[in-house]
Design an enzyme around this catalytic site. Structure first.
Site, mmCIF file in Angstrom:
data_model
loop_
_atom_site.group_PDB
_atom_site.id
_atom_site.type_symbol
_atom_site.label_atom_id
_atom_site.label_comp_id
_atom_site.label_asym_id
_atom_site.label_seq_id
_atom_site.Cartn_x
_atom_site.Cartn_y
_atom_site.Cartn_z
ATOM 1 N N LEU A 153 0.857 -1.206 0.000
ATOM 2 C CA LEU A 153 0.000 0.000 0.000
ATOM 3 C C LEU A 153 0.883 1.243 0.000
ATOM 4 O O LEU A 153 0.881 2.042 0.932
ATOM 5 C CB LEU A 153 -0.932 -0.011 1.222
ATOM 6 N N ILE A 156 1.413 4.236 -5.179
ATOM 7 C CA ILE A 156 0.598 3.717 -6.291
ATOM 8 C C ILE A 156 -0.561 2.893 -5.737
ATOM 9 O O ILE A 156 -1.701 3.014 -6.194
ATOM 10 C CB ILE A 156 1.474 2.896 -7.260
ATOM 11 N N ILE A 230 0.991 -5.219 -11.502
ATOM 12 C CA ILE A 230 1.545 -4.024 -12.177
ATOM 13 C C ILE A 230 2.824 -3.608 -11.459
ATOM 14 O O ILE A 230 3.319 -2.490 -11.652
ATOM 15 C CB ILE A 230 0.533 -2.834 -12.189
ATOM 16 N N ARG A 232 6.293 -5.868 -10.375
ATOM 17 C CA ARG A 232 7.453 -6.435 -11.045
ATOM 18 C C ARG A 232 7.200 -7.916 -11.261
ATOM 19 O O ARG A 232 6.627 -8.586 -10.396
ATOM 20 C CB ARG A 232 8.715 -6.272 -10.165
ATOM 21 N N ASP A 256 1.069 -7.075 -16.319
ATOM 22 C CA ASP A 256 1.764 -6.047 -17.106
ATOM 23 C C ASP A 256 3.270 -6.227 -16.999
ATOM 24 O O ASP A 256 4.027 -5.540 -17.693
ATOM 25 C CB ASP A 256 1.363 -4.644 -16.607
ATOM 26 N N GLU A 261 11.472 -9.894 -19.687
ATOM 27 C CA GLU A 261 10.812 -8.992 -20.626
ATOM 28 C C GLU A 261 11.779 -8.615 -21.753
ATOM 29 O O GLU A 261 12.966 -8.479 -21.507
ATOM 30 C CB GLU A 261 10.341 -7.720 -19.891
ATOM 31 N N HIS A 279 4.261 -4.248 -20.207
ATOM 32 C CA HIS A 279 4.886 -3.359 -19.213
ATOM 33 C C HIS A 279 4.634 -1.898 -19.595
ATOM 34 O O HIS A 279 5.559 -1.137 -19.888
ATOM 35 C CB HIS A 279 6.391 -3.644 -19.101
#
Ligand code: 8YV
Length: 313
Positions: A153, A156, A230, A232, A256, A261, A279
């Site tokens: 928390l 974001i 969202i 890592r 995401d 990646e 991402h």
């Protein structure tokens, strides 16, 4: 002809969207790694700064190749791809771009969640492929009334909560410590998963959260549970997640970010109970330009005064 910069040359690590790269080039001489030392280009010892993005990694070896390095400025809030302690030992300051991307990333989390619950990407394909004339579209899942567990928390996470409350959800959270917040706190992510219908991962990447969402947590989340990531890719044990999705241990996931990646031959791409994105949490024109402006401010302020605007804590 671009006027020479009053600042020392920067090594650019990563591919930037054109408007962001142009904003950087308007202020700095940027050098690609494979240009270093070439005729007419800065040598390794002339590089005073690295400008990068938070989804790229900076190695210790690269830092060692740049004896004049003084600052690493990342476009992004995460710095788990930068060897922070090593950089500090070498006298290199690291800066990021917090706050300016909170709303964009929170919007992406809500968008991914709704896309997952209501099968929106499949609905689009269903109509475009003409399947509507042949069969009914499958039922989705209502968000209203669901228990949403926020893992991390932070700034974001709080923006995500603000956007979800009007959907009449019940919020709970897990983190290193209880906060002065009105939501139910869990000091164990398994217990939060058992409580929640939906888990949204918005914690930092790094050793503390590596592989935190594993087969046990996914079992706790359960067959009517949904996961949104969202944060890592490193936060999730991706092979455990694939198995949990394939055997319906969990109902679905919207991702995401990924262990590796860009996502290439992953079996995740074959599943029908996932929504996948490349991402792009912070990837809006407005947000990326604000991030670039802050990254540039960090570099200019540092070169001019020796201090930065947003050094990482
Ligand atoms: C960056 C990220 O926003 O901010 C972060 O930590 O995860 C990245 O998405 C992006 O790479 C900025 O260009």
């Amino acid at each position: 002809m671009i006027a020479p910069s009053r600042f020392p040359p920067l090594l650019k690590v990563g591919v930037f969207p054109d408007p962001v790269e142009q904003a950087l080039r308007d202020v700095f001489t940027l050098v690609e790694l494979d240009e270093l030392g070439l005729a007419g280009r800065p040598g390794h010892d002339e590089i005073a700064g690295i400008v990068t993005r938070s989804n790229y990694r900076i190695s210790r070896e690269l830092i060692d190749q740049l004896p004049g390095l003084r600052i690493i400025s990342t476009n992004g809030v995460g710095y788990d791809g930068i060897p922070l302690d090593y950089a500090r030992r070498k006298g290199v300051i690291v800066t990021n771009t917090p706050e300016v991307l909170n709303e964009a990333v929170a919007e992406m989390a809500v968008g991914l969640l709704l896309a997952l619950l209501r099968h929106i990407p499949r609905a689009d394909a269903f109509v475009k492929e003409g399947a509507w004339t042949t069969m009914p579209f499958p039922l989705g899942t209502t968000l209203a009334g669901k228990k949403v567990g926020i893992v991390g928390l932070g700034r974001i996470g709080k923006e995500i909560v603000k956007r979800l409350l009007p959907f009449r959800v019940e919020v709970a959270y897990f983190g290193r410590s209880r906060q002065d917040a009105e939501w139910m706190y869990f000091d164990d992510v398994n217990r939060l998963a058992a409580h929640a219908d939906i888990l949204i991962l918005c914690c930092p990447g790094g050793p503390e959260t590596y592989g935190m969402i594993d087969a046990g947590v996914l079992r706790s989340l359960g067959p009517s549970g949904f996961l949104v990531n969202i944060a890592r890719g490193s936060v999730v044990n991706e092979s455990d997640l694939y198995r949990a999705l394939a055997d319906r241990t969990v109902a679905g996931a919207a991702l995401d970010v990924f262990n590796h990646e860009p996502l290439d031959a992953s079996p995740l791409r074959r599943l029908d109970n996932v929504v996948l994105a490349p991402h792009v949490g912070s990837a809006t024109r407005e947000t990326r330009m604000q991030m670039a402006a802050l990254a540039i401010d960090n570099l200019c302020r540092f070169f001019d005064t020796g201090s930065a605007v947003t050094p990482v804590p």
